[in-house]
Design a protein around this motif. Structure first.
Motif, PDB file in Angstrom:
ATOM      1  N   TYR A 290     -72.074 -25.571  36.441  1.00  0.00           N
ATOM      2  CA  TYR A 290     -73.064 -24.595  35.971  1.00  0.00           C
ATOM      3  C   TYR A 290     -72.551 -23.720  34.825  1.00  0.00           C
ATOM      4  O   TYR A 290     -73.359 -23.102  34.130  1.00  0.00           O
ATOM      5  CB  TYR A 290     -73.517 -23.699  37.131  1.00  0.00           C
ATOM      6  N   ALA A 291     -71.252 -23.626  34.624  1.00  0.00           N
ATOM      7  CA  ALA A 291     -70.694 -22.755  33.577  1.00  0.00           C
ATOM      8  C   ALA A 291     -69.907 -23.605  32.585  1.00  0.00           C
ATOM      9  O   ALA A 291     -69.009 -24.360  32.988  1.00  0.00           O
ATOM     10  CB  ALA A 291     -69.790 -21.687  34.193  1.00  0.00           C
ATOM     11  N   PRO A 292     -70.191 -23.506  31.283  1.00  0.00           N
ATOM     12  CA  PRO A 292     -69.432 -24.292  30.297  1.00  0.00           C
ATOM     13  C   PRO A 292     -67.924 -24.015  30.358  1.00  0.00           C
ATOM     14  O   PRO A 292     -67.125 -24.935  30.309  1.00  0.00           O
ATOM     15  CB  PRO A 292     -70.032 -23.842  28.967  1.00  0.00           C
ATOM     16  N   TYR A 293     -67.576 -22.719  30.457  1.00  0.00           N
ATOM     17  CA  TYR A 293     -66.171 -22.327  30.601  1.00  0.00           C
ATOM     18  C   TYR A 293     -66.013 -21.601  31.934  1.00  0.00           C
ATOM     19  O   TYR A 293     -66.617 -20.531  32.128  1.00  0.00           O
ATOM     20  CB  TYR A 293     -65.745 -21.393  29.466  1.00  0.00           C
ATOM     21  N   LEU A 294     -65.248 -22.169  32.848  1.00  0.00           N
ATOM     22  CA  LEU A 294     -64.997 -21.528  34.140  1.00  0.00           C
ATOM     23  C   LEU A 294     -63.505 -21.240  34.231  1.00  0.00           C
ATOM     24  O   LEU A 294     -62.679 -22.157  34.259  1.00  0.00           O
ATOM     25  CB  LEU A 294     -65.431 -22.443  35.290  1.00  0.00           C
ATOM     26  N   THR A 295     -63.143 -19.943  34.261  1.00  0.00           N
ATOM     27  CA  THR A 295     -61.742 -19.534  34.327  1.00  0.00           C
ATOM     28  C   THR A 295     -61.478 -18.896  35.683  1.00  0.00           C
ATOM     29  O   THR A 295     -62.175 -17.950  36.075  1.00  0.00           O
ATOM     30  CB  THR A 295     -61.403 -18.542  33.198  1.00  0.00           C
ATOM     31  N   VAL A 296     -60.458 -19.412  36.402  1.00  0.00           N
ATOM     32  CA  VAL A 296     -60.203 -19.015  37.795  1.00  0.00           C
ATOM     33  C   VAL A 296     -58.763 -18.540  37.924  1.00  0.00           C
ATOM     34  O   VAL A 296     -57.829 -19.224  37.484  1.00  0.00           O
ATOM     35  CB  VAL A 296     -60.448 -20.195  38.759  1.00  0.00           C
ATOM     36  N   ALA A 297     -58.587 -17.362  38.520  1.00  0.00           N
ATOM     37  CA  ALA A 297     -57.247 -16.843  38.783  1.00  0.00           C
ATOM     38  C   ALA A 297     -56.880 -17.151  40.232  1.00  0.00           C
ATOM     39  O   ALA A 297     -57.589 -16.733  41.157  1.00  0.00           O
ATOM     40  CB  ALA A 297     -57.200 -15.343  38.530  1.00  0.00           C
ATOM     41  N   LEU A 298     -55.779 -17.904  40.436  1.00  0.00           N
ATOM     42  CA  LEU A 298     -55.391 -18.333  41.783  1.00  0.00           C
ATOM     43  C   LEU A 298     -53.896 -18.125  41.997  1.00  0.00           C
ATOM     44  O   LEU A 298     -53.092 -18.142  41.047  1.00  0.00           O
ATOM     45  CB  LEU A 298     -55.713 -19.820  41.989  1.00  0.00           C
TER      46      LEU A 298
END
Length: 654
Positions: A628-636
């Motif tokens: 659903y999001a062109p750029y998905l940035t995840v902090a893990l």
């Protein structure tokens, strides 16, 4: 530099580069992103959240925090051929922003795209708040209501024109019957005239003898006929003018009645309402500023608890020296060294302060909601008063126009009356002269002349009346040709009205549908042991706004669990596990992201603080959100990122 508010008519650029300095705990860094999922992997206090704040700052959010030991920070985003930047300054103890970021208004992105721990959508679910007000916040209901009012006025005007056409059409049968009757009467008069002329010709045997006398007599008779014709025209015009005056006087009474009603329209309250609206708007702006400050303060203290070393100019594990050692020692012993005064503060005291700030933050949100409701009511009242004022002014102008028209027509009647008297006197004189010219021998011939003249006059009058009727019929038929276009306009306006009146309901329904659909899909994939279903139940409730009672929609979160024996029972949000609650908050934010088409405005979605969810489920949630999001940035954390490292880009050094 690019302009700031965007709609993605084409696919966003394939790559982006972010440069950040003095934001959060970052001194300076540069990171490249590609479309798809980017995972920021690392231990606590490795500036993952700070990098997310840098992305937010470049996109236009004011939720990023300035580095504690810096007076100025900056985030720059190179996106395709455009560059966007925002600078943070510390002024009078407060962080302010300026520059040319990607978004002019970041509100919708802050709500539904920047899903950090303090995100309002996630927090609203966690607290069990009414989710309807939050999902509808980006909708400009005032603009929708104003547009509805304009369309209603346009539809009323079209309806009035159509009613007028119906009335005109109803007049056609009578006019056509009148035209037929006049044509028949004219034919009969022509027959009578032909007979009278034949009789006159037969009787006029001694034309030569009475030629001079007859010539003068004919001249007088013709003059008499013309004068009578003029007199009849004057009488008809007088009658027409009097009918017009009577119609204008009736309209005058109607407009005066309308004015009496409009005079009670609350003009005196206009200034007071404008002042109250200005005061409320000022209060709302102040509250917005206070809410932003509270949110930044809460976030700052939460980061202080998470990573005390970050606030001494860098990360704890990358610094040497007694000050850093002392700070880490304090953190291990349940205390934190205050970065401003150097004293030791118990971590539970900071946590208590955060809870107090959170309570004040919620109070301020409630106050802003109440002010919004009051503003909406007062603006509606102001619009009504201003509309009454416009109606009053239009009615006054129409009244003046009617008075002037009545005066003009009365002057015309007076002039026509003088003409009528003059023609009457002239006819009397002509009849006297004709009587003097008549002789016993010519009496019969003169009588026949009179009859011929009278028939000619009657034919002329009937033909004039017929022409008037035909003109009216032609005018009505020409007007009726406009009906189809008016009906098309009315149908289009009615459709637009229906769409506007249901637009808010459609957005609410779409939000509920999106949440329920994605919640059902994710729960099925995530396989929580006894959690059967989570959904939003859309209900209505009566609330009081000022002195009015209005019906408002409400979103109630429903939860169903099952026992070991598969018996279903209803549960509450308070009994959800932290993992279940986080997933629910993320899905609610996703519903808002999709309903408001946030992906068309900003192509980035940010995820942070997912530690409450286990690694496998985090990977499932990330994969679900990716589409659903062109750029998905995840902090893990490192251990959570392992489930994604083979499929997505990893950033481990910031």
């Amino acid at each position: 530099m690019g302009t700031s508010q965007h709609t993605q008519e084409q696919s966003p650029p394939k790559q982006a580069t972010l440069s950040v300095s003095n934001i959060g705990g970052i001194d300076e860094t540069e990171v490249a992103f590609e479309q798809g999922v980017t995972v920021l992997s690392g231990r606590n206090a490795t500036n993952r959240t700070s990098l997310l704040q840098g992305i937010m700052a470049a996109l236009g959010s004011d939720q990023a925090s300035l580095k504690a030991d810096s007076k100025e920070g900056q985030a720059v985003l190179e996106f395709g051929e455009e560059t966007y930047q925002q600078t943070l300054h510390r002024r009078n103890g407060t962080s302010v922003t300026e520059g040319d970021p990607y978004l002019d208004d970041p509100e919708i992105a802050d709500l539904f795209a920047f899903l950090l721990e303090s995100n309002e959508a996630r927090q609203a679910v966690a607290r069990g708040d009414d989710l309807r007000d939050l999902i509808m916040r980006p909708v400009d209901t005032d603009a929708i209501k104003a547009e509805i009012q304009q369309l209603e006025q346009r539809k009323n005007q079209i309806d009035n024109e159509l009613d007028e056409l119906d009335n005109l059409e109803n007049q056609l049968p009578d006019l056509e019957a009148k035209r037929t009757r006049l044509i028949d009467e004219i034919e009969e008069l022509h027959d009578e005239l032909e007979t009278a002329e034949e009789e006159l010709e037969a009787a006029n045997t001694d034309v030569e003898t009475r030629r001079e006398e007859q010539s003068e007599l004919d001249e007088k008779l013709n003059e008499l006929r013309d004068t009578r014709s003029e007199l009849e025209r004057v009488r008809n015009r007088i009658e027409t003018e009097r009918e017009s005056i009577e119609a204008l006087e009736n309209e005058h009474e109607d407009v005066e009645a309308d004015l009496e009603e409009l005079q009670a329209g609350g003009e005196a309250n206009l200034g007071r309402l404008e002042a109250e609206i200005e005061t409320l708007q000022t209060e709302k702006n102040e509250l917005n500023e206070e809410i932003s400050q509270l949110q930044r303060t809460i976030q700052f203290n939460e980061q202080l608890l998470e990573d005390p070393g970050e606030f001494l100019g860098g990360e704890a594990d990358n610094n040497d020296g007694p000050v850093t050692d002392q700070l880490l020692s304090d953190a291990d012993s349940g205390t934190v060294t205050c970065w401003t005064c150097g004293s030791s503060v118990a971590t539970d005291q900071i946590e208590t302060t955060i809870e107090q700030l959170q309570s004040v933050y919620e109070d301020r949100l409630n106050e802003r909601s109440e002010i919004n409701d009051d503003l909406e009511e007062k603006r509606a009242t102001l619009n009504e008063i201003e509309e009454n004022r416009s109606e009053y002014q239009r009615a006054n102008r129409r009244l003046e126009s009617i008075d002037e028209e009545i005066e003009r027509r009365r002057d015309r009647v007076e002039d026509l009356t003088d003409d009528r008297e003059a023609f009457t006197e002239e006819i009397t004189e002509l009849e006297t002269e004709i009587d003097d010219l008549e002789t016993d021998d010519s009496e019969d011939i003169l009588e026949q002349h009179r009859e011929v003249n009278q028939l000619e006059f009657e034919i002329e009058r009937k033909e004039s009346e017929r022409d008037d009727v035909e003109d009216k019929i032609a005018s009505i038929e020409e007007r009726l040709d406009d009906r189809e276009g008016l009906q098309d306009r009315r149908e289009k306006t009615t459709e637009e009205l229906a769409d506007l009146r249901t637009r808010i309901d459609q957005i609410e329904d779409s939000a509920v549908e999106e949440f329920n659909e994605h919640m059902e899909s994710l729960l099925e994939i995530l396989e929580y042991s006894n959690l059967e279903r989570i959904w939003i139940d859309q209900t209505t409730r009566d609330v009081r706004e000022g002195r009015r009672k209005v019906t408002k929609s409400s979103f109630d979160l429903k939860i169903v669990r099952s026992t070991e024996g598969r018996t279903a029972y209803e549960d509450s949000i308070n009994h959800l596990s932290e993992s279940e609650r986080e997933v629910t908050g993320l899905v609610f934010a996703l519903a808002g992201y999709l309903v408001h088409d946030v992906y068309e405005t900003v192509p980035f979605m940010l995820l942070d603080s997912l530690e409450a969810i286990d690694s496998e489920r985090i990977a499932t949630v990330v994969e679900y959100f990716e589409s659903y999001a062109p750029y998905l940035t995840v902090a893990l954390l490192d251990e959570d990122a392992q489930a994604l490292e083979d499929r997505h880009k990893m950033i481990t050094e910031i």
